[in-house]
Design an enzyme around this catalytic site. Structure first.
Site, mmCIF file in Angstrom:
data_model
loop_
_atom_site.group_PDB
_atom_site.id
_atom_site.type_symbol
_atom_site.label_atom_id
_atom_site.label_comp_id
_atom_site.label_asym_id
_atom_site.label_seq_id
_atom_site.Cartn_x
_atom_site.Cartn_y
_atom_site.Cartn_z
ATOM 1 N N GLY A 46 1.040 4.856 -50.528
ATOM 2 C CA GLY A 46 0.711 5.809 -51.585
ATOM 3 C C GLY A 46 1.670 6.982 -51.524
ATOM 4 N N GLN A 51 4.301 15.774 -52.733
ATOM 5 C CA GLN A 51 5.019 15.368 -51.512
ATOM 6 C C GLN A 51 6.533 15.298 -51.742
ATOM 7 O OE1 GLN A 51 2.174 11.854 -50.837
ATOM 8 N NE2 GLN A 51 2.763 12.438 -48.763
ATOM 9 N N CYS A 94 -0.031 9.761 -43.144
ATOM 10 C CA CYS A 94 0.529 10.479 -44.293
ATOM 11 C C CYS A 94 2.031 10.605 -44.085
ATOM 12 C CB CYS A 94 -0.112 11.862 -44.405
ATOM 13 S SG CYS A 94 0.488 12.814 -45.814
ATOM 14 N N LEU A 95 2.782 10.297 -45.141
ATOM 15 C CA LEU A 95 4.240 10.387 -45.026
ATOM 16 C C LEU A 95 4.680 11.843 -44.826
ATOM 17 C CD1 LEU A 95 5.105 7.796 -47.819
ATOM 18 C CD2 LEU A 95 5.159 7.426 -45.340
ATOM 19 N N HIS A 136 -7.177 10.194 -50.821
ATOM 20 C CA HIS A 136 -6.143 10.889 -50.028
ATOM 21 C C HIS A 136 -5.065 11.450 -50.968
ATOM 22 C CE1 HIS A 136 -3.235 10.897 -46.424
ATOM 23 N NE2 HIS A 136 -2.424 11.037 -47.464
ATOM 24 N N GLU A 137 -4.645 10.642 -51.957
ATOM 25 C CA GLU A 137 -3.576 11.092 -52.870
ATOM 26 C C GLU A 137 -4.086 12.202 -53.796
ATOM 27 O OE1 GLU A 137 -0.784 10.258 -51.951
ATOM 28 O OE2 GLU A 137 -1.300 8.495 -50.783
ATOM 29 N N HIS A 140 -3.910 15.444 -52.173
ATOM 30 C CA HIS A 140 -2.570 16.062 -52.224
ATOM 31 C C HIS A 140 -2.412 16.909 -53.480
ATOM 32 C CE1 HIS A 140 -0.268 14.589 -48.816
ATOM 33 N NE2 HIS A 140 -0.597 13.333 -49.047
HETATM 34 O O1 K1U Z 1 1.611 10.130 -47.507
HETATM 35 C C1 K1U Z 1 0.837 9.486 -48.199
HETATM 36 O O2 K1U Z 1 0.051 10.040 -48.941
HETATM 37 C C2 K1U Z 1 0.878 7.985 -48.100
HETATM 38 C C3 K1U Z 1 -0.080 7.429 -47.072
HETATM 39 C C4 K1U Z 1 -1.258 6.825 -47.803
HETATM 40 C C5 K1U Z 1 -2.485 6.547 -46.981
HETATM 41 C C6 K1U Z 1 -2.444 5.694 -45.886
HETATM 42 C C7 K1U Z 1 -3.593 5.438 -45.178
HETATM 43 C C8 K1U Z 1 -4.794 5.992 -45.563
HETATM 44 C C9 K1U Z 1 -4.811 6.849 -46.642
HETATM 45 C C10 K1U Z 1 -3.659 7.114 -47.353
HETATM 46 C C11 K1U Z 1 0.682 6.368 -46.293
HETATM 47 O O3 K1U Z 1 1.174 5.449 -46.851
HETATM 48 S S1 K1U Z 1 0.795 6.580 -44.584
HETATM 49 C C12 K1U Z 1 1.682 5.141 -44.023
HETATM 50 C C13 K1U Z 1 0.914 3.880 -44.068
HETATM 51 O O4 K1U Z 1 1.369 2.959 -44.695
HETATM 52 C C14 K1U Z 1 -0.378 3.695 -43.387
HETATM 53 C C15 K1U Z 1 -0.854 4.581 -42.440
HETATM 54 C C16 K1U Z 1 -2.089 4.392 -41.823
HETATM 55 C C17 K1U Z 1 -2.834 3.297 -42.106
HETATM 56 C C18 K1U Z 1 -2.350 2.388 -43.042
HETATM 57 C C19 K1U Z 1 -1.124 2.571 -43.660
HETATM 58 ZN ZN ZN Z 2 -0.499 11.833 -47.625
#
Ligand code: K1U
Ligand code: ZN
Length: 172
Positions: A46, A51, A94-95, A136-137, A140
């Site tokens: 996401g 971001q 989160c990135l 989560h998004e 943001h």
């Molecule tokens: O930065 C972001 O908003 C993207 C985030 C989205 C997200 C992942 C997990 C739970 C809620 C929201 C990411 O993509 S973090 C990287 C990722 O792929 C990931 C991290 C933890 C668990 C599963 C995937």
């Molecule tokens: Zn995030």
């Protein structure tokens, strides 16, 4: 398309409440496409416009795994119009908070109203990991990071780690 720079905490631009999009026009479609490319390049599932430094209410997601064909989701002005009473704990990352993961409790299911790529008003039902990721998004877009939903003790540990990594990476 272009790969955009992802901001990391504690950048103040991640704490701003984003403005709604008036119309999903070519410039917003371009932003959605660039955000998706940036998300794929960063191996995320996401990404929200703040971001990449743009305070607009736009998010993209793709929860397809490995062998599955891509399933890009592009939403403008997403708004939760219903949330379940039941909550679930899910591991989040989160990135903008690189390499830090923690369990967060959120409603298990949500209904979201949004503008699609063609500027049509639509609604979607989401549960499980998709519901977690959409919430989560949308956080943001309201200047909220997943670490803001943790205890101040856990949040400060993560922020100190990020600061340490940043200092080590900075040129001497
Ligand atoms: O930065 C972001 O908003 C993207 C985030 C989205 C997200 C992942 C997990 C739970 C809620 C929201 C990411 O993509 S973090 C990287 C990722 O792929 C990931 C991290 C933890 C668990 C599963 C995937
Ligand atoms: Zn995030």
């Amino acid at each position: 398309m272009a790969i955009l720079t992802i901001l990391t905490a504690p950048d103040p631009r991640l704490k701003v409440v984003s403005k709604p999009v008036a119309t999903v026009d070519d410039s917003i479609r371009r932003l959605m496409d660039d955000m998706l490319e940036t998300m794929y390049a960063s191996h995320g599932i996401g990404l929200a416009a703040p971001q990449v430094g743009l305070a607009r209410r736009v998010i993209v997601l793709d929860l397809a795994r490995g062998e599955e064909s891509p399933n890009p989701i592009k939403l403008a002005n997403p708004e939760i119009v219903w949330r379940s009473e039941e909550e679930v704990m899910c591991e989040e990352g989160c990135l903008s908070v690189p390499d830090q993961y923690s369990e967060v409790s959120r409603p298990k299911a949500v209904k979201v109203r949004y503008l699609d790529y063609q500027n049509e008003i639509r609604e979607m039902d989401a549960d499980g990991y998709l519901a977690t990721c959409i919430q989560h998004e949308i956080d943001h877009l309201n200047g909220v990071l997943f670490i803001d939903r943790l205890s101040s003790l856990k949040r400060n540990i993560i922020l100190r780690k990020l600061n340490k990594v940043r200092k080590l990476a900075a040129p001497a």
